[in-house]
Structure formats: C-alpha cells, structure tokens
Write a protein that holds these residues in place. Sequence first.
Motif, short mmCIF file in Angstrom:
data_model
loop_
_atom_site.label_atom_id
_atom_site.label_comp_id
_atom_site.label_asym_id
_atom_site.label_seq_id
_atom_site.Cartn_x
_atom_site.Cartn_y
_atom_site.Cartn_z
N LEU A 1 0.83 -1.20 0.00
CA LEU A 1 0.00 0.00 0.00
C LEU A 1 0.86 1.25 0.00
CD1 LEU A 1 -2.89 -1.02 2.42
CD2 LEU A 1 -2.88 -0.98 -0.08
N VAL A 2 2.03 1.20 0.67
CA VAL A 2 2.93 2.35 0.60
C VAL A 2 3.40 2.57 -0.82
CG1 VAL A 2 5.21 3.19 1.31
CG2 VAL A 2 3.67 2.21 3.01
N ALA A 3 3.69 1.45 -1.52
CA ALA A 3 4.12 1.57 -2.91
C ALA A 3 2.98 2.12 -3.78
CB ALA A 3 4.57 0.21 -3.46
N ASN A 4 1.76 1.66 -3.53
CA ASN A 4 0.61 2.16 -4.30
C ASN A 4 0.39 3.64 -4.06
OD1 ASN A 4 0.04 -0.29 -5.46
ND2 ASN A 4 -1.49 -0.88 -3.93
N ALA A 5 0.54 4.05 -2.80
CA ALA A 5 0.35 5.47 -2.49
C ALA A 5 1.35 6.32 -3.25
CB ALA A 5 0.47 5.70 -1.00
N GLN A 6 2.61 5.85 -3.32
CA GLN A 6 3.61 6.60 -4.07
C GLN A 6 3.27 6.65 -5.57
OE1 GLN A 6 7.16 4.46 -3.05
NE2 GLN A 6 7.38 5.45 -1.01
N GLN A 7 2.77 5.52 -6.11
CA GLN A 7 2.38 5.49 -7.52
C GLN A 7 1.21 6.44 -7.79
OE1 GLN A 7 1.52 1.45 -8.48
NE2 GLN A 7 3.60 0.71 -8.07
N LEU A 8 0.23 6.47 -6.89
CA LEU A 8 -0.94 7.33 -7.07
C LEU A 8 -0.56 8.81 -6.98
CD1 LEU A 8 -3.63 5.32 -5.08
CD2 LEU A 8 -3.51 5.65 -7.55
N GLU A 9 0.44 9.12 -6.14
CA GLU A 9 0.90 10.51 -6.07
C GLU A 9 1.47 10.96 -7.41
OE1 GLU A 9 3.65 10.66 -2.89
OE2 GLU A 9 2.13 10.69 -1.31
N VAL A 10 2.23 10.06 -8.03
CA VAL A 10 2.80 10.36 -9.36
C VAL A 10 1.66 10.45 -10.39
CG1 VAL A 10 4.31 9.54 -11.19
CG2 VAL A 10 4.99 9.29 -8.79
N ALA A 11 0.69 9.50 -10.34
CA ALA A 11 -0.40 9.50 -11.30
C ALA A 11 -1.25 10.74 -11.19
CB ALA A 11 -1.28 8.25 -11.08
N GLU A 12 -1.49 11.18 -9.93
CA GLU A 12 -2.31 12.38 -9.75
C GLU A 12 -1.61 13.60 -10.33
OE1 GLU A 12 -4.70 14.71 -6.18
OE2 GLU A 12 -2.90 13.53 -5.73
#
Length: 752
Positions: free
Chosen positions: A422-433
């Motif tokens: 989930l930490v990795a997903n959060a970092q990916q979503l920050e980039v996607a946003e």
Amino acid sequence: MKVETNLNTMPVHSAAPDSSDDDVSLLTLWHNVTSHVRLFAWIASSILALAILYLLVASPVYKANALIQVDEQQGSALGALSDVASALSLNKPIDGELDILTSRAVLEPAIEATQARTAISVANRIPVIGRLYGRFATPPDGLADAPLGLTGFAWGGERLVLAAFDVPKALYGEKFRLRAGQNGQWTLEDRDGVPVARGVLGQRVGFTVLTDYGPGQGVIEVRELRGRPGASFKLVESSLQNTLDAMGKRLKVEETTKDSSMIELSMKNNDPELAARFANEVARAYVSMNVRHRAEQARLSLQFLSRKLPAFRQELERSEDRLNEYRIRTKTIDVEQQTEALLTRAVDLTKQKTLVDLNLQAMHQQYRAGHPALQALQAQDSALDQALRDIDKQVQALPSTQQDYLRLARDVAVNTQLYTALVANAQQLEVAEAGTTGNVSIIDLAVAPEQMDWPKVPLVLVGGLFGGLMIAFVVVQALAALRGVLRDPLHIERLTQVPIFAIVPSSNRQTRLVKDSQKDNWRHMALLASQDAADPSIEALRSLRTTLKFAMFGTEGRAILFTGPTQGVGKTFVAANFAYLLAIKGMRVLILDTDMRRSGLNRYFPLASVHVGLANVLAGEAKFSDAIVGSGFEGLDILPAGSSIPPNPGELLERPAFAALLKEANARYDYVIVDSPPVLPVSDAVTVAQACGAVFVVSRSEVTNGRQLVETMNRLSHAGVKVSGQVFNGFHATRYGYGYGYGYGYRYGTGK
C-alpha cells in the motif's frame, strides 16, 4: 316506347372463376409497359431530370473524420489489485465510450469552441444561379469573379468566422445581418435592419439591441471575414439545447471494426472547415474529460490509502510485538515443514482478501450497488472466505503450540506485505495524480474535406434512373389494372357467356386508307373490303358472313344490328365492310345509319352531298324511298342518318315510324345492316336492338374494358334483347404492346 333500365337489378354476365384469370405473367406486365410507353418514358425521364436538378441545386454536405484510440482501462483504482481486475475482464475497451462521445458533457464544450450555436449563411446570393456559379467558379481560398460586373451579389468564396456572438434569449432564432466593409471593417444590423454594432477583425464589441421585452445586451467578435465590400451574411443564434440536438444528429461515432479499440468520429456540415473544427473539438473535449476522470480516480484512491496507512502501520507493529513475546515465552524458533506451508498459504489468502476488502471499500465510493465490478469483487471475496475457512480447519488439527505460532506469524507476514504494497501504491498514485495521461488518444485529427460527401453524383443518378423506372413501372401497371382493357378473346367469352363470331385483327392497310382519306377531305373511300379483299380483317368478316345463318336461326326479319359499349370500337367499320361482303354475294343489302348524333359512314361511302336521311323520314319530312342513296357498289344501298343532328334522336327512334320503316326495309332487301350508336353513352342502341333480328356487340382490343362490356350486356338483357354474338375487333395476335380504353365518353363529331 322508351326503355327504362335499372342498373341495380341487371343480371351480371360472368363465367365460373378461372384461375388463369388471376395469373399475371411477365408478358402481361411487359404488354402494360409497352402499351403506355409514352407515359412510362415521361415518368422515368421526369424522375431522372428531378435527380439531375437535385444535384445542381442541393446544398453540398461535407464529412470530416477523426480517429480515436481507446486503451484498455485499469481494472481497479488500487494498483495492488490490477492483476485481479484484469483477470475479471468485466468490460470491453469501447463499452460506454461511444455514448460518452455524444454526451452533452463532450458536445457542449465543442459547441462553445466553434460558435456552432450561430448559423451563418450568405445573404446576398442569387438563389440557385448564384450557388451553381459559385460551385464551379470559386477558386481555392479566394472569391469567384463577379460575372457581368454584378459585384453587388455574392458569387462564391465568401466566408465569415466568429470568435464570439451572443444575443438576448428573446432574439434566439431571429435574423441578424453582418455587412462587410473596407479593410476588414464590418457592420452588424438587427432584425429590423438597424445598425447595432461596428468593428474590425479581432475586436470584441458589445452592443445593445431592442427585443419585445425591452433593450438587451449582446456581444460579437469577428475572427475571419472574406468578401467584397457590401457582402452580406445572415446570422441566427439558437439555444444550446436546439444546437445540441442539431449537432448530435450530424455527428456519428462508431467502432471501426469489432474489438479494434479504435473509434471513428464523423461530422457532417455544409461548411467543410466547420465540420473539421467541430470534430476536432469533440475529440479534444473527450480526451480532456477522460484525463480529468482518471485523475479524479487517482485522487480518491490516494485519499483512501492515506486514511488507511496509519492503521495498517499500527497493526503491523502490534502483530510483531505479539510474535516476539510468544517466541520469548515459549522459546520457539523454527516450525515444521507442514506448518510452514500452511503459513505461506494462509498469508497469501489473507493478503488477497484484505486487498479485495480494501478495493470494495474504495469502489463503494465511486460506484452504486449492483455495478458489475462490485458484484465480481464480492463473489471473489466469498471465495476467499471459503478458502480461509478450509485453512483454519487444517490449522486446528495441529498441536496447540504450532497453532498459536502460525496465527501470530501469519499476522506479521500479512501486515508486512500489505503495508509495503500500500505504501508503494500510495507513491504510484501521487505520481499518477500529478501527471495523469488518460487511456484515450487522438490518432488522426480531422481535416477540412475537399470533396462533398453528399449528394453523391453516381448514387443520385443511378437512384434517379432506377427509381424513375420503378415508379413508372408501378404507375403503368396500376393504370393498366384500373383500365382492365380486354386483349384475350377467351377471356371475353368467359366474362360474358356470349360466343364470339369473328375475331378481326388490326389492319395496317385500313389505317393508311383512313389517313389518305383524311388528307383528301374524305373524297376517297376508306372501305377496306373494296380496296384489299385479301386483308386478314376482311377474311375474319367473311367468317362472320359464313356463320350468319346460325345467328339468324329462329329470328324474324333480316335486320342485323352492330353496336358497341363505347365509341371508337370500330362498329361502323365492321358494319360497312360486312354489308359490302354480303352485297358482292349477290344479295340486296341496305345499310341503315341510326347513329344520328355522330354518323361515321361518310368515311366509307360518298355521302358528303346528302341532305335527307333517317331523321327526316322519322320526322315525316321525307319518304323512305327518297332518302335512300346508292353506295357506288351493286346491290348495296344506304339510308344515312341525315345531314343535320336532330334535337331528339332518341325520341325519333322510339316512334312507331321506325318500326314501320324497318319493316319496309326488310321487305325490299335481303339484309338490313343497322349501324347504331354505342350502348353506354345513350339509350338509342337499346331501342333499335329491340326491333332487329340479330344483335352483335363489337368490342375492341386495348380499348374496351371488362366492366364496359359486362354493363353493355346487362343493359341489352334488361331491355329483352338477346345478343346473338360478339365481334372482337383490333386484335393483335403477335404484338407485344397494347393501348388502353377511353372510358364512356361520347361526343358529337364526324369521325368514328
């Protein structure tokens, strides 16, 4: 005595039904066409001419195409479940995208960007002529030369593009007029022709205009103006809803091929550049909305994970503390291989279930209950619950020490993996946003089409040709069905139950004789039997002469009447030639012309100088013997109708003097051939037929219809007249085209 008839009580002469009567052969259809060949050709050529005229005057329609690619969408908002969602294959890439492209959310920005709410047209163009001239004389990106120096009209190439135009709602649908001036200047006039604004290219001008509800505010900005000074453009602004409806009908979106992930967007408009601009704006608005939507998904997912991460961190720390405390207390270091396998399986299943639960919570914030994605994840969640229950049963079979250790180790492993993922997903979503690109892209932007999409010249011409042929075919078939003309002698006998004694073929020689006599003002006789005794028509009448004794069997008197349903069937032709054939056999024959309204014997015999006739004898103005004239042939005399038409022909024939005259004629002659008026227009024939020994009804191929013939038989039957037989005239044995009947019309005249 005058005979009164009642059509409602007349017996109908008809035969038993014959299936062949209802059959429509191809030859019959072809006969109907050739018999109406002029009408057929006129209808077909008229339809083709209309198609050509349509090509010349129709406003051209252009179609601009753009191509959009749709990538497969992510199955979940959470990256950790991307593999699970892709395995579900819930949707095709194009599902719903076609509807989105035609939605108001996409069309409205395109309408605003292209000023599509304002309809623009050239106002000072000569209708039809100006459009035709401009189509062929307008150069690319230029103005057509004004013919004959008529520069006050628009001749092609005029163009107006607006950056802004807005008027009060009360003036939606009203006509404004913009006039071009020198050096890009322009003047705007309201619906009453009053100037309300002036400006130059690129200048936004506000103006006040009067409405039915008082003054209103408007704004206009001209981006491009091409036209001679004085060129006039008509501007009409519509409401947004009306424009959405109109542009939606012109816009077409479809998948290029099945499962291709490619969408073709087509826009049709009279202005090729507007068609291209609108298609491109729709594509851009669609891509922009897709990017915003995916960015919103990433933002919502990031917010959800941000709320969940602290709780997962705390749970991971607690599970590690519990496992360490258990190891210290029980001094447990390693576990058996079976316990290790159960631990790995339990960790994997627990991780999957936790991720499914998380994704369900996230999707509940984006979709309503019952959405296919939610239903699929709920089904997977139930399957994972069952698998975990099976693991728990196996764990319960282990020793208590191993059971406790397995549960604590499982919690630590699951929480560690979940937290890391989930930490990795959060970092990916920050980039996607921060840099969302969307899953749709424009492959080809639309360009202004050079060739019009409609009208298509070959298609319209072929449609006009075949459409004209089809319409002409249907019309002539319907007309032939309504006419119902007779062509088949067998059909006539079945229809009337009266035998045909002679089938007289059409004679080209008789046609030429009539034409020659008309040119010579009827000075030369057109009696075919005296000119060409071997003609097939005369041979047919000879057969009638041969069978005459059967028709006269059991009758009193020697009077033979020839009549017909209507004029133009050739009864006078039959009577005159038949009388001649009797005379050349050595018999004394009298032709009695009872058609005092429209005598036709002067075509066949020299009667131009005759002043006394039947009408004078019946009126008591002349004697029978004084009215008889020679025909120029031995044994053949004529009692003409008279040189003038009496006011009451029917009443004269009903007088006893006619019966006395006919009795005297029977005494003097072997045969009296009576040429009577037609049956349907007047009642004279019915009156005369009652005094004759034999009655023959003459019908003509391609002229007489079945209804006329049946009604003729009914009228004679009601008057107590027995029809001896029929003569079918004008028969075409090998001809493929036929004419049609003329109805019941009967008029005064000299020809017959």
